[in-house]
Each structure stands twice: as structure tokens, then as C-alpha cells.
Design an enzyme around this catalytic site. Structure first.
Site, PDB file in Angstrom:
ATOM      1  N   SER A  75      10.353  -5.083  -7.145  1.00 51.85           N
ATOM      2  CA  SER A  75      10.634  -5.439  -5.983  1.00 51.85           C
ATOM      3  C   SER A  75      10.347  -7.156  -6.207  1.00 51.85           C
ATOM      4  CB  SER A  75       8.960  -4.935  -4.705  1.00 51.85           C
ATOM      5  OG  SER A  75       9.253  -5.065  -3.642  1.00 51.85           O
ATOM      6  N   ASP A 122      16.549   1.991   1.478  1.00 58.96           N
ATOM      7  CA  ASP A 122      15.541   0.441   1.005  1.00 58.96           C
ATOM      8  C   ASP A 122      16.482  -0.515   1.597  1.00 58.96           C
ATOM      9  OD1 ASP A 122      14.684  -1.994   0.531  1.00 58.96           O
ATOM     10  OD2 ASP A 122      15.077  -1.044  -2.032  1.00 58.96           O
ATOM     11  N   HIS A 160      11.926   1.989  -0.674  1.00 57.60           N
ATOM     12  CA  HIS A 160      11.596   1.038  -1.306  1.00 57.60           C
ATOM     13  C   HIS A 160      10.390   1.707  -1.950  1.00 57.60           C
ATOM     14  CE1 HIS A 160      11.447  -3.241  -2.209  1.00 57.60           C
ATOM     15  NE2 HIS A 160      10.047  -2.830  -2.211  1.00 57.60           N
TER      16      HIS A 160
END
Length: 321
Positions: A166, A267, A297
Site C-alpha cells: 500500500s 482493489d 486491498h
């Protein structure tokens, strides 16, 4: 939706935020004795003035065959949340350390909005240079010259990798670029592992529009996190957020080591991650990319099968030439 309520934060008049869910650090094995651990961990100060540190993980028993690779790891959290000691990142580093095996140097960088970008990038390169200095110290006489005994015993400084998920994936890319400007010898960065990189932009992608109400990264909350992380006055087409807008102006991109780029179809950011992988390839970078149709995600923090699949990809990537 109220993005501040979703993120569990409250903005303050001075530009900081109150995080309504406190950050709780999992103790290291050095701080809390554990019975027969497979991995040992400890915290080492990186910069006392900035209150940054690295959390180091190493196998509990000596490796008989050879020293092991070093992974400098950057946690996720939209640049706004979490720590190297947050439970799911701590457990993830434990698993990687044992399974690869590797020495993990997990960086506790400063968070936005109290420390807006490029603060996290500054802390990342400081951690890389700290590892470089450990390598130099080992070459120049070892423990007496300040080398960390764990790194001295276990680390193969010629096989270092940067990794992040991320926002940590975003940091991995930026830190990899910055590192090209330094003489890192005798340390060598052999690759970047960029998992579900946190990138954005002003124009909405198909995946963002399709997953606007995503349970992990809903678009309104995502926009707020970027507004907290970017320099004051910057929009989401700033290079820190959208690397594609400036890629043609950065000559060093083609000098990056090989990159593992991983993403998932569920995601909202996956379209940007695919575009990023294509951009790297177009500049001559050796890219190994995986984009699974399923997942979401940060799925590897919630689903053991996805965590193992990602770990298998990392092991293969680190072991390949």
C-alpha cells in the site's frame, strides 16, 4: 459516507488529526520473553530527534549454510496510520523472516499530516543508509565499530531488497529511486517488492469508479487520506501520488533493479498499479507482475491463503537472478 468517521479520525485546527483508535505496538521478543520463538525481534532507534526506529527480525537459530537476504520493509496505512509494531505488520514480518528466511528491517517512519510527504521518503532513505552503514561497519571491523550484532551474524548485505505494501509500496518505489543517487557499497539493492502500491490521481480510473464504496479503501476516505499526506496545496496529480505524470522527466527509472509488482482485481487502486507496472516496463525495468482477479486491498493481512501466495511469490523473486 462521512470519510472522517470511516477513518476514525478527527481534524484539529492546527492541521493535525486525532486518531480515535490508538496505535498499539506489539512487543518484540526482546521486550517480552517468548517460549521457543522461531523468530527474534527488537527495536533499534533510527533517528532520536524524529522519533523513528527500525524493528529488526532475524531467525532464532543460526543459519548453517550461509547468511540470508535483507528486506527493508515499509508498512502500509495511507501514510496516515499504523506503525512497524502494528500487529498485522509485525506478524507479516515474522512470517517472512521465518519462511524465506531473511533479516527484516521494518521501518517506523513518520506519519502525515503531522509530517507530510516527503517525510516518509526521507525516513526511508535514512533507513537504507543505516543498513549501508551497518554493512560498512562489518567490513571495517564489526561490533567494535558499531555494527548491529544481529546483522553482522545473519545479513547478506549483497542481497538487499526493498519491500512495501500500500503506502509502503509507494515508499518502496520512491526510496528505490532516491537510493540510486547514493554509493551504497558494500550493500546492494537487488530488487523491489511493490505490493498493492498506494497511488492516485485526479482523474478517476475504471476500478475506482467500479469500487467507489469499497469496504477497505472507499473513494471518499481515499481522497481524505491523500489530502492529509500530500504537501499543502498539492492535488492528486502531484508526483508523490501519481508517478505517471512525471515519469517521462525522471531519467533514473530505467536504472531501478528488477521489480515484483503485485495487485488484486478487487482493489480500487488496481488500474493504477497496472499502469505503473507498464510504465516501469516501458522504461526498461525488469518487471515481474501478478494481478489476481480475486482479492481486495490488503487481502494478505486478512486471508491466510492470499498471504501464503504472496509469500511464495516473494520467495521465488528473491531466489531468482
Amino acid at each position: 459516507m462521512d470519510p472522517y468517521k470511516f477513518l476514525k479520525i478527527s481534524p484539529n485546527p492546527d492541521g493535525t488529526i486525532t486518531r480515535l483508535t490508538p496505535t498499539i505496538l506489539v512487543p518484540t521478543t526482546e521486550q517480552q520473553e517468548q517460549e521457543n520463538p522461531t523468530v527474534l525481534s527488537k527495536d533499534v532507534t533510527l533517528n532520536n530527534a524524529k522519533r523513528t526506529f527500525v524493528r529488526i527480525y532475524r531467525p532464532a537459530s543460526a543459519i548453517t549454510s550461509s547468511k540470508v537476504p535483507v528486506i527493508i520493509y515499509f508498512h502500509g496505512g495511507g501514510f496516515v496510520f499504523y506503525s512497524a509494531g502494528t500487529v498485522f505488520f509485525h506478524e507479516s514480518c515474522n512470517r517472512m523472516c521465518a519462511a524465506i528466511p531473511a533479516v527484516i528491517v521494518s521501518v517506523d517512519y513518520r506519519l502525515a499530516p503531522e509530517h507530510r510527504l516527503p517525510a516518509a521518503y526521507d525516513d526511508a532513505i535514512e533507513a537504507i543508509l543505516w543498513v549501508r552503514d551497518q554493512a560498512l561497519s562489518c567490513v571495517n571491523g564489526g561490533e567494535g565499530n558499531g555494527s548491529d550484532p544481529w546483522l553482522k551474524e545473519f545479513a547478506d548485505f549483497g542481497r538487499c531488497f526493498l519491500m512495501g505494501s500500500s503506502s509502503g509500496g509507494n515508499i518502496t518505489y520512491r526510496a528505490g529511486l532516491r537510493a540510486l543517487d547514493y554509493d551504497l557499497s558494500p550493500m546492494k539493492i537487488e530488487g523491489l517488492v511493490i505490493n498493492q502500491a498506494y497511488f492516485g490521481g485526479e482523474e478517476r480510473t475504471d476500478s475506482e469508479l467500479r469500487l467507489v464504496d469499497d469496504k477497505i479503501v472507499p473513494l471518499p476516505a481515499n481522497d481524505v487520506m491523500w489530502s492529509l499526506a500530500l504537501p499543502i496545496g498539492a492535488d492528486r496529480n502531484h508526483g508523490f501520488c501519481n508517478p505517471m505524470v512525471e515519469s517521462s522527466r525522471i531519467e533514473n527509472i530505467g536504472r531501478l533493479p528488477r521489480c515484483l509488482v503485485n495487485g488484486y482485481g478487487g482493489d480500487p487502486l488496481v488500474d493504477r498499479q497496472k499502469e505503473f507496472a507498464k510504465m516501469l516496463e516501458s522504461r526498461g525495468v525488469h518487471v515481474v507482475s501478478f494481478f489476481d482477479e480475486g482479492g481486495f486491498h490488503a487481502v494478505e493481512l486478512f486471508e491466510p491463503q492470499k498471504a501464503q501466495a504472496l509469500l511464495d511469490k516473494i520467495i521465488q523473486f528473491i531466489g531468482s537472478n
